[in-house]
Design a protein around this motif. Structure first.
Motif, short mmCIF file in Angstrom:
data_model
loop_
_atom_site.label_atom_id
_atom_site.label_comp_id
_atom_site.label_asym_id
_atom_site.label_seq_id
_atom_site.Cartn_x
_atom_site.Cartn_y
_atom_site.Cartn_z
N ILE A 30 -47.73 132.47 59.48
CA ILE A 30 -47.23 131.29 59.90
C ILE A 30 -46.62 130.46 58.32
CG2 ILE A 30 -47.74 128.88 60.73
CD1 ILE A 30 -49.70 130.26 62.46
N ASP A 50 -32.12 134.32 58.32
CA ASP A 50 -33.40 133.52 58.48
C ASP A 50 -33.28 132.32 58.39
OD1 ASP A 50 -34.68 136.18 59.23
OD2 ASP A 50 -35.24 136.64 57.11
N PHE A 83 -36.37 129.36 58.50
CA PHE A 83 -37.57 129.13 59.15
C PHE A 83 -38.07 127.80 58.55
CE2 PHE A 83 -37.62 133.70 58.47
CZ PHE A 83 -38.00 134.16 59.96
N LYS A 84 -39.03 127.05 59.58
CA LYS A 84 -39.40 125.87 59.10
C LYS A 84 -40.84 125.92 59.28
CE LYS A 84 -38.83 123.83 63.67
NZ LYS A 84 -38.43 125.07 64.41
N ASP A 86 -43.52 127.78 61.72
CA ASP A 86 -42.70 128.90 62.34
C ASP A 86 -43.77 130.41 62.15
OD1 ASP A 86 -40.88 127.48 63.29
OD2 ASP A 86 -39.31 128.16 62.08
N ARG A 87 -43.87 131.10 63.26
CA ARG A 87 -44.23 132.51 63.12
C ARG A 87 -43.30 133.29 62.53
NH1 ARG A 87 -49.23 132.44 64.85
NH2 ARG A 87 -49.09 134.85 64.16
N ILE A 88 -43.78 134.00 61.61
CA ILE A 88 -42.96 135.10 60.78
C ILE A 88 -43.34 136.48 60.69
CG2 ILE A 88 -43.68 134.39 58.52
CD1 ILE A 88 -41.02 134.57 57.43
#
Length: 365
Positions: free
Chosen positions: A141, A170, A172-173, A176-178
């Motif tokens: 996360i 990409d 992401f914030k 977010d799941r990664i």
């Protein structure tokens, strides 16, 4: 310190897996430093902690000599034999010098040592857990980002992803799941450090292993991967079973398997080609989706000259040379692409070539 302290060490041994004797040895070593620091002495001392009662004693260690030059470190043979007639020159005599208020210092020191050892043990467990996952995929996360890195919570540890290891697509914030690929696990003085990547070719390979049962089972093998992260990739696959189609296995029913991977990679285009032992056929397949008329192999230079129909030249080369570049990375061969007309003009070959080579490959957007 007392029996409660010994019982606490026993509990730590059970819960954390740190041997009680290891903790006591570490505490004894730390107490020697504490004693010398707090009582301003240069004596050679030994600290002993009773393993059953927790009782602490400090002993000054002195060498038996004829003439005493430093009474802090030496004792005369006469004085030593007053305590025990068996002492000889160069023996070590131990004299108890435990201070009255040493218990307070000992308790504080013990707490610091135990806390440090627990922290080190936990770091060791985390390192051992993740060092075996190097070159594997993990889920995490997103926690935060600075000017250089993205920080990912993996549960027991926070991993680092340099921003240049993110794909151009990409975004992401926080929260977010990664999904990312572990490129390195290091055991530093500050604890384990895990480095992640989303651009590494290994990520693509691991995603296929997760999505394609035939690869996981070892029936289908990924022989090579070439990737320009976020834009386009090529993988070469081979089947150990002649009855299993390696390309079809990777694509999946109605393209579902590969589309799942494309979705994870934010729309990255993936070409899946069949690996062939024949260099000519392998290079032709690697240039998918372009059709290839002929491949001429020059072993000494490890170069392949590829001839394609005139109308296929731009497709074979790709935008900014991407298709040809990836094919070269995939096969490990330099590839020189010529159209029919160019080949005729440069090499005097007729326009009529052998029938187009069969290309067992597929390109997925």
């Amino acid at each position: 310190m007392n029996m409660d302290f010994i019982e606490a060490l026993n509990e730590i041994e059970k819960e954390k897996g740190i041997a009680k004797d290891v903790l006591i040895d570490a505490i004894e070593a730390a107490l020697i430093s504490s004693y010398k620091r707090n009582f301003n002495t240069a004596q050679n001392v030994r600290v002993d902690i009773n393993r059953h009662t927790g009782l602490i004693k400090v002993y000054a260690r002195k060498t038996v000599v004829d003439d005493v030059l430093d009474p802090r470190l030496e004792i005369s043979l006469f004085a030593a034999r007053e305590m025990n007639q068996n002492y000889q020159l160069n023996d070590i005599v131990e004299l108890e010098v435990t201070p009255r208020d040493f218990g307070r210092i000992a308790a504080q020191t013990a707490k610091q040592v135990v806390t440090q050892r627990i922290r080190e043990a936990e770091r060791g467990l985390i390192y051992n857990a993740y060092v075996d996952k190097e070159e594997d995929i993990v889920n995490g996360i997103v926690q935060r980002q600075d000017t250089r890195n993205l920080y990912i919570d993996l549960g027991k540890i926070e991993a680092v992803m340099p921003l240049n290891e993110l794909m151009p697509t990409d975004k992401f914030k926080h929260g977010d799941r990664i999904k990312a690929y572990i490129t390195k696990v290091e055991n530093t003085t500050k604890g384990p450090q895990i480095i992640l990547s989303r651009t590494h070719p290994g990520l693509l390979k691991r995603l296929f292993e997760l999505e394609v049962p035939e690869i996981f089972q070892g029936v289908v093998e990924i022989r090579s991967v070439a990737r320009e992260a976020g834009f386009r990739s090529k993988i070469a696959v081979y089947s150990r079973n002649p009855e299993v189609d390696p390309v079809g296995s990777c694509v999946g029913p109605k393209g579902m398997r590969v589309q799942t991977i494309v979705g994870e990679l934010k729309g990255e285009k993936i070409d899946i080609v069949r690996w062939m032992e024949s260099v000519e056929e392998y290079v032709a397949n690697a240039l998918s989706p372009s059709k290839v008329l002929e491949v001429q192999v020059f072993e000494a230079e490890k170069m392949a000259r590829v001839i394609v129909p005139d109308y296929q030249l731009s497709l074979a080369i790709g935008i900014k040379g991407q298709n040809a570049r990836l094919a070269a990375k995939l096969t490990g061969w330099k590839i020189d692409i010529k159209s029919e007309t160019q080949a005729e003009q440069e090499y005097g070959r007729p326009k009529t070539y052998a029938e187009e080579m069969h290309q067992d490959s597929v390109s997925i957007d």
